[in-house]
Design a protein around this motif. Structure first.
Motif, short mmCIF file in Angstrom:
data_model
loop_
_atom_site.label_atom_id
_atom_site.label_comp_id
_atom_site.label_asym_id
_atom_site.label_seq_id
_atom_site.Cartn_x
_atom_site.Cartn_y
_atom_site.Cartn_z
N MET A 241 0.85 -1.18 0.00
CA MET A 241 0.00 0.00 0.00
C MET A 241 0.89 1.24 0.00
SD MET A 241 -3.17 1.01 2.49
CE MET A 241 -2.33 0.79 4.03
N SER A 242 0.65 2.14 -0.91
CA SER A 242 1.48 3.34 -1.01
C SER A 242 1.09 4.35 0.07
CB SER A 242 1.34 3.97 -2.40
OG SER A 242 0.05 4.45 -2.59
N ILE A 243 2.04 5.21 0.36
CA ILE A 243 1.83 6.26 1.36
C ILE A 243 1.29 7.47 0.62
CG2 ILE A 243 2.97 7.78 3.00
CD1 ILE A 243 5.01 5.41 3.33
N GLU A 244 0.12 7.93 1.03
CA GLU A 244 -0.53 9.07 0.40
C GLU A 244 -0.21 10.34 1.16
OE1 GLU A 244 -5.01 10.89 -0.33
OE2 GLU A 244 -4.80 8.88 0.48
N LYS B 120 -0.28 13.11 5.39
CA LYS B 120 -1.18 11.99 5.18
C LYS B 120 -2.54 12.50 5.64
CE LYS B 120 1.14 9.10 7.69
NZ LYS B 120 1.52 7.88 8.43
N ARG C 111 7.32 14.26 1.28
CA ARG C 111 7.03 13.91 -0.12
C ARG C 111 8.12 13.00 -0.70
NH1 ARG C 111 2.57 16.39 -2.06
NH2 ARG C 111 2.00 18.45 -1.30
N ALA D 75 7.72 9.48 0.83
CA ALA D 75 6.53 8.81 0.31
C ALA D 75 6.77 8.35 -1.13
CB ALA D 75 5.32 9.73 0.39
N ALA D 76 7.46 9.16 -1.92
CA ALA D 76 7.72 8.81 -3.31
C ALA D 76 8.73 7.66 -3.43
CB ALA D 76 8.24 10.03 -4.07
N GLY E 50 8.83 4.88 -1.80
CA GLY E 50 8.32 3.53 -1.63
C GLY E 50 7.09 3.48 -0.78
N ASP E 51 6.69 2.26 -0.48
CA ASP E 51 5.44 2.08 0.26
C ASP E 51 5.64 1.43 1.62
OD1 ASP E 51 6.09 -0.46 -0.54
OD2 ASP E 51 4.23 -0.83 -1.63
N ASP E 52 6.84 1.56 2.15
CA ASP E 52 7.13 1.01 3.47
C ASP E 52 6.85 2.06 4.53
OD1 ASP E 52 8.25 0.07 5.83
OD2 ASP E 52 10.07 -0.68 4.87
N TYR F 286 9.19 5.12 5.99
CA TYR F 286 8.72 6.50 5.88
C TYR F 286 8.81 7.19 7.25
CZ TYR F 286 5.34 10.33 5.68
OH TYR F 286 4.73 11.55 5.79
#
Length: 171
Positions: free
Chosen positions: A1-4, A48, A130, A133-134, A136-138, A142
């Motif tokens: 799941m990506s970090i928004e 987020k 930013r 978040a860009a 990766g999705d860990d 983050y």
């Protein structure tokens, strides 16, 4: 799941106020202080899209006794290992419950106030969020990737109030 990470949304303070009012109404007499904290509380800061609230109670046991009321509106307690804190989550919201005795020294409040008063640090923090978040999705990477900058800013905020430095990781 990506970090928004979202641009600042002027609706966030109103959402926080509504959620705080909802929680304090459910726990009459148990919540003494309540504030919107976290990145969504800082105008101009990307975040987020999760509203963080911190509330204070004289005794954490008072909130634990009334926990069913929080469950009824979707909050679930998460064991975090953070001392002197209860943490609840529902979609789009985090609720941090601390004691009134520790209220004035809570790093989340100090960081928010520091960012509100320091545009350069706010912008640096936004850029870092930013970038992380860009990358990766860990979620753990983050969060850990922000630690050094957060520590520096919290140390400055604590020093300005004559408070000693403490590790921003409450473990």
């Amino acid at each position: 799941m990506s970090i928004e990470i979202s641009d600042y949304d002027r609706a966030w303070p109103g959402r926080a106020r509504h959620a705080i009012d909802e929680v304090t109404a459910l726990l009459p007499g148990r919540i003494v202080l309540a504030e919107h904290v976290g990145s969504t509380a800082v105008p101009g800061l990307p975040a987020k899209p999760v509203i963080d609230m911190m509330v204070a109670t004289a005794d954490l046991g008072d909130v634990l006794e009334a926990e069913e009321a929080l469950r009824a509106i979707g909050y679930r307690r998460i064991e975090t290992g953070m001392p002197e804190r209860l943490f609840y989550r529902r979609p789009g919201y985090h609720l941090h419950v601390v004691t009134t005795a520790s209220w004035d020294t809570r790093n989340e409040r100090l960081l928010r106030d520091h960012l509100l008063g320091n545009a350069a640090d706010r912008d640096e923090y936004g850029r870092l969020k930013r970038q992380l978040a860009a990358a990766g999705d860990d979620a753990d990477a983050y969060t850990r990737g922000k630690t050094a900058l957060i520590q520096r800013m919290v140390d400055a905020a604590r020093a300005a109030k004559g408070l000693p430095s403490v590790d921003v990781w409450e473990e």
